[in-house]
Design an enzyme around this catalytic site. Sequence first.
Site, PDB file in Angstrom:
ATOM      1  CD  GLU A   1     -41.817 -24.966 101.687  1.00 61.41           C
ATOM      2  OE1 GLU A   1     -42.867 -24.864 101.028  1.00 61.41           O
ATOM      3  OE2 GLU A   1     -41.624 -24.308 102.737  1.00 61.41           O
ATOM      4  CD  GLU A   2     -41.672 -21.897 105.463  1.00 63.54           C
ATOM      5  OE1 GLU A   2     -42.168 -21.123 104.616  1.00 63.54           O
ATOM      6  OE2 GLU A   2     -42.367 -22.558 106.260  1.00 63.54           O
TER       7      GLU A   2
ATOM      8  CG  HIS B   1     -40.797 -27.458 104.486  1.00 69.14           C
ATOM      9  ND1 HIS B   1     -40.429 -26.459 105.369  1.00 69.14           N
ATOM     10  CD2 HIS B   1     -42.128 -27.292 104.296  1.00 69.14           C
ATOM     11  CE1 HIS B   1     -41.485 -25.726 105.687  1.00 69.14           C
ATOM     12  NE2 HIS B   1     -42.525 -26.212 105.053  1.00 69.14           N
TER      13      HIS B   1
ATOM     14  CG  ASP C   1     -45.614 -24.163 107.115  1.00 67.57           C
ATOM     15  OD1 ASP C   1     -44.844 -25.060 106.720  1.00 67.57           O
ATOM     16  OD2 ASP C   1     -45.833 -23.127 106.459  1.00 67.57           O
TER      17      ASP C   1
ATOM     18  CG  ASP D   1     -45.755 -27.830 104.339  1.00 67.45           C
ATOM     19  OD1 ASP D   1     -45.484 -27.697 105.550  1.00 67.45           O
ATOM     20  OD2 ASP D   1     -45.380 -27.022 103.484  1.00 67.45           O
TER      21      ASP D   1
END
Length: 447
Positions: free
Chosen positions: A398-399, A351, A361, A426
């Site tokens: 994605e989060e 992502h 991240d 990731d």
Amino acid sequence: MHRTQAVAVSLAFVSLAAVAQSPSVFGYRDFTQQQKWDTTFLTVPDPKLAGQHLKTLTAEPHWASSPEDLKTAQYVAAKFKEAGLQTEIVPYRVLLNKPKKISIEAFDSKGKKLMSGPTKEHVDGDPFQDDPRVLPAFNGSSPSGDVTGEVIYCNYGTLADFRKIKELGIDMHGKIALVRYGQNFRGVKVYIAQQMGAAGVLIYSDPADDGWVKGDKSPQGAFRPDNAVQRGSVQFIAKYTGDPETPGVASTEKLPDSARLPENKLQDDQPTIPANPLSYQDAQPILRALGGPESPRPWQGALPFTYHLGGKGVTAHMHLEQDYAVRTIWNVIGKIPGTDAPDEWVIAGNHRDAWVYGAVDPNSGTAAMLETVHGLGELLKQGWRPKRTVVIGSWDAEEEGLVGSTEWAEEHAAELQHAVAYFNTDVGVSGPDFGASSVPSLQQFVR
């Protein structure tokens, strides 16, 4: 996702150099030509270029659906095209919440205010922290709410923890559950608290798990400073991931609103009680003032006083105003068609969205992925073609609950019946140690 990883830029569809040295390789009668391609590929990825990708991708806060998020999609798409991949930016319309106002207050038994937050995050010398585009600390999928209740400390908020609370004679109905990060997904913490009758949930990072107990705090070290907050979604992803309003259906731009679930049908996937994260700086005065019995000794964290369960002594007021709207997100998809089995897809992805800047991240992984694409592009120039189709995915949102990748998978469910493997990168770099996990069939590959 928060597990420390260091992933090599070479993904699975290009065999590892260590394997290439073997005289006999599983799946090959003659590995000679593939060994040459591997050797060529491994000369291409450039750490300096990866660093440039990372700086570009993290130059601005880029919460999913923001204009800055679109800019990162356009950057990734440009790199895919430059390498010779068939490239498209694929939009979806999905339900996301954006905080309008987040207010958490706590009071002792005499009405004295103990804290008011969330406190703005601050690290000395950080030139990026005051960017007005940085959203306040919040939980994705939390509803709006205005609730007041006695605070009960519930350890990590696992099912066993809440059962222990009940065993100790504490009724959670109408209470505010104060839980710490760790041991289970934050959405599970909220789900169980909701089932137990809680009015709201506050989730904090205890320094025993993520702070000075582990090592030096930022900026001296890598661990969470006192006022840092872990953002994250509390969607009930154990039920289903993706756009809450379109389970099992891709939320494409052409999908009519009539095909979306109404708000009163989202309870299987979305909490009905407010939830919000806190720093341990903000949680400390609450925990210090809690009365009631001592917590079970395994529940003790690292703050310098004995943790009590509460039930008397502290009341919290949560006032959350969320702006829920159907917003556009953007996946970036790159393909290299296969020569022998084009319907069999080998997929690699990561992502791109972040709660704030997303240096570790996810974009340490995206930087590595882009250098992998760089390597594949050089092979294409020299005449290499994969036997199976290679698909590279840069997922959005994605989060918030694996949204972008879920919507793409729902749209391509038929083609994915023939997918061979998926490789995710990731948190590509976070510290000096390598880490990876896989399904059992890829055990030897990881080793």
